[in-house]
Design a protein around this motif. Structure first.
Motif, PDB file in Angstrom:
ATOM      1  N   ILE A  39      -7.645  -4.756  -2.398  1.00  0.00           N
ATOM      2  CA  ILE A  39      -6.548  -5.727  -2.787  1.00  0.00           C
ATOM      3  C   ILE A  39      -5.567  -5.469  -1.515  1.00  0.00           C
ATOM      4  CG2 ILE A  39      -4.449  -6.251  -4.101  1.00  0.00           C
ATOM      5  CD1 ILE A  39      -6.066  -4.986  -6.531  1.00  0.00           C
ATOM      6  N   ARG A  61      -0.125  -1.840  -8.506  1.00  0.00           N
ATOM      7  CA  ARG A  61       0.278  -3.307  -8.232  1.00  0.00           C
ATOM      8  C   ARG A  61       1.922  -3.383  -7.795  1.00  0.00           C
ATOM      9  NH1 ARG A  61      -4.260  -2.560  -8.707  1.00  0.00           N
ATOM     10  NH2 ARG A  61      -6.069  -4.145  -9.166  1.00  0.00           N
ATOM     11  N   ALA A  66       2.609  -2.240  -4.228  1.00  0.00           N
ATOM     12  CA  ALA A  66       2.202  -3.240  -3.331  1.00  0.00           C
ATOM     13  C   ALA A  66       3.347  -4.398  -3.088  1.00  0.00           C
ATOM     14  CB  ALA A  66       0.722  -3.911  -3.696  1.00  0.00           C
ATOM     15  N   MET A  73      -1.284  -0.474 -12.953  1.00  0.00           N
ATOM     16  CA  MET A  73      -0.302  -1.453 -12.630  1.00  0.00           C
ATOM     17  C   MET A  73       0.843  -0.739 -11.777  1.00  0.00           C
ATOM     18  SD  MET A  73      -0.914  -4.021 -14.387  1.00  0.00           S
ATOM     19  CE  MET A  73       0.762  -4.753 -14.143  1.00  0.00           C
ATOM     20  N   LEU A  99       6.342 -11.053 -10.510  1.00  0.00           N
ATOM     21  CA  LEU A  99       4.958 -10.879 -11.139  1.00  0.00           C
ATOM     22  C   LEU A  99       4.937 -11.714 -12.631  1.00  0.00           C
ATOM     23  CD1 LEU A  99       4.030  -7.151 -10.297  1.00  0.00           C
ATOM     24  CD2 LEU A  99       2.759  -9.044  -9.593  1.00  0.00           C
ATOM     25  N   LEU A 150      -4.086 -12.451  -6.445  1.00  0.00           N
ATOM     26  CA  LEU A 150      -3.839 -12.253  -7.996  1.00  0.00           C
ATOM     27  C   LEU A 150      -4.429 -13.465  -8.880  1.00  0.00           C
ATOM     28  CD1 LEU A 150      -0.622 -10.170  -8.213  1.00  0.00           C
ATOM     29  CD2 LEU A 150      -2.980  -9.450  -8.328  1.00  0.00           C
ATOM     30  N   TYR A 168      -8.120 -13.160  -8.643  1.00  0.00           N
ATOM     31  CA  TYR A 168      -8.659 -12.253  -9.361  1.00  0.00           C
ATOM     32  C   TYR A 168      -8.434 -12.462 -10.806  1.00  0.00           C
ATOM     33  CZ  TYR A 168      -8.795  -7.338 -11.192  1.00  0.00           C
ATOM     34  OH  TYR A 168      -9.261  -6.314 -11.789  1.00  0.00           O
ATOM     35  N   TYR A 224       1.657 -13.301 -14.894  1.00  0.00           N
ATOM     36  CA  TYR A 224       0.990 -12.762 -15.875  1.00  0.00           C
ATOM     37  C   TYR A 224       1.395 -13.525 -17.322  1.00  0.00           C
ATOM     38  CZ  TYR A 224      -0.432  -8.441 -13.638  1.00  0.00           C
ATOM     39  OH  TYR A 224      -0.891  -7.623 -12.662  1.00  0.00           O
ATOM     40  N   MET A 284      -0.002 -13.010  -1.929  1.00  0.00           N
ATOM     41  CA  MET A 284      -0.351 -12.089  -3.017  1.00  0.00           C
ATOM     42  C   MET A 284      -0.604 -12.637  -4.279  1.00  0.00           C
ATOM     43  SD  MET A 284      -0.741  -9.152  -4.112  1.00  0.00           S
ATOM     44  CE  MET A 284      -0.126  -7.772  -3.291  1.00  0.00           C
ATOM     45  N   SER A 285       0.353 -14.009  -4.433  1.00  0.00           N
ATOM     46  CA  SER A 285       0.067 -14.734  -5.866  1.00  0.00           C
ATOM     47  C   SER A 285      -1.337 -15.222  -5.727  1.00  0.00           C
ATOM     48  CB  SER A 285       1.071 -15.888  -6.174  1.00  0.00           C
ATOM     49  OG  SER A 285       2.441 -15.036  -6.287  1.00  0.00           O
ATOM     50  N   THR A 316      -8.734  -0.776  -6.281  1.00  0.00           N
ATOM     51  CA  THR A 316      -7.349  -1.144  -5.724  1.00  0.00           C
ATOM     52  C   THR A 316      -7.451  -1.091  -3.961  1.00  0.00           C
ATOM     53  OG1 THR A 316      -6.971   1.300  -5.753  1.00  0.00           O
ATOM     54  CG2 THR A 316      -6.094   0.045  -7.622  1.00  0.00           C
TER      55      THR A 316
END
Length: 212
Positions: free
Chosen positions: A88, A144, A147, A141, A175, A107, A110, A179, A103-104, A85
Motif C-alpha cells: 500500500i 492504515r 499512513a 487499522m 477515512l 483504498l 482495494y 468506510y 489514497m482514497s 501492508t
C-alpha cells in the motif's frame, strides 16, 4: 511501490518482501506460513484458504498452523500485516488534496476487489471472544491510520493546515466516508465522490490562502 489492488490483481506473481526477521527455526517456520498464506490468498481468495492448504505450501502440518494461530482469520491478518501492508503506497503528490485523492482511490480499488471486500467484512466480525483476532485487526487499522497521519503531518510541515487542527479528528474525517460507503450504504466510491468529500474536508483543514 504498487497499490494493493495491483498486487491483488496480479495473482501469485506478486510477492512483496517480508519485513526482516531474526530468529531460529520458529521464526523461519512463521515466515514460511505467512508467505504461504499470502500466496494462497492471492491465488484462491479468502474462501479458498484453509489450514491444510497453508500447511502444504509452507511445508508443515496444517494442524501445526491451526494450533499456533487458532483461526483462519488470525493467520490471514498476520500475513496481511507482514506482506500486504507493504504493497500500500503512501502518496506524496506535493499537496494534501492530491495525497487524499490518491489514497482514497487506492483504498476504493482495494475495497472493490474480491479479496479486499472479504477482508473488509472481517473488520465488522465479532471479535469479543478472540483477543488475537482483535489485536491483529487493530494493528491492521493502525497501519492504515499511520499512513494517513504521515500525509497530514507533511501537509502541516508545508504550511497547508490552519492552526489548531486535531490530527485524530482529521484522520477520522478522511477515512470515515470511505468506510461508510464500503460497509454501510454500499454506494459507489467513484472519482466524483472522492473529489467531492476531499474538497469538503479541506474547507475545514486548510489554512487561509493555502493552495490545493
Amino acid at each position: 511501490m504498487r497499490a494493493v489492488a495491483d498486487v491483488v490483481n496480479q495473482g501469485s506473481d506478486a510477492q512483496p518482501a517480508a519485513r526482516k526477521r531474526n530468529g531460529g527455526r520458529s521464526a523461519r517456520v512463521r515466515e514460511a506460513v505467512l508467505r504461504a498464506t499470502w500466496e494462497a490468498l492471492l491465488e484462491l481468495g479468502v474462501d479458498g484458504l484453509n489450514f491444510s492448504e497453508i500447511g502444504r505450501r509452507a511445508g508443515v502440518h496444517g494442524t501445526s498452523v491451526q494450533r499456533r494461530w487458532g483461526s483462519k482469520e488470525n493467520v490471514l491478518f498476520d500475513a496481511l500485516l507482514s506482506f500486504g501492508t507493504e504493497a500500500i503506497p503512501v502518496p506524496d503528490t506535493g499537496s494534501l488534496r492530491g495525497d487524499l485523492v490518491a489514497m482514497s482511490r487506492t483504498l476504493s480499488a482495494y475495497f472493490a476487489s474480491p479479496i479486499g471486500g472479504s477482508i473488509l467484512q472481517m473488520f465488522v466480525a465479532n471479535a469479543d471472544n478472540d483477543r488475537a483476532f482483535a489485536d491483529h485487526r487493530a494493528e491492521f487499522m493502525r497501519i492504515r491510520f499511520d499512513a494517513m497521519r504521515m500525509m497530514i503531518r507533511r501537509a502541516a510541515d508545508r504550511g497547508e493546515l490552519r492552526a489548531g487542527i486535531d490530527e485524530e479528528t482529521a484522520l477520522d474525517l478522511a477515512l470515515g466516508p470511505l468506510y461508510v460507503r464500503a460497509l454501510i450504504t454500499r454506494q459507489p466510491i467513484d472519482d466524483a465522490f472522492i473529489e467531492s468529500f476531499v474538497d469538503i474536508l479541506l474547507t475545514g483543514l486548510l489554512a487561509k490562502g493555502a493552495s490545493t
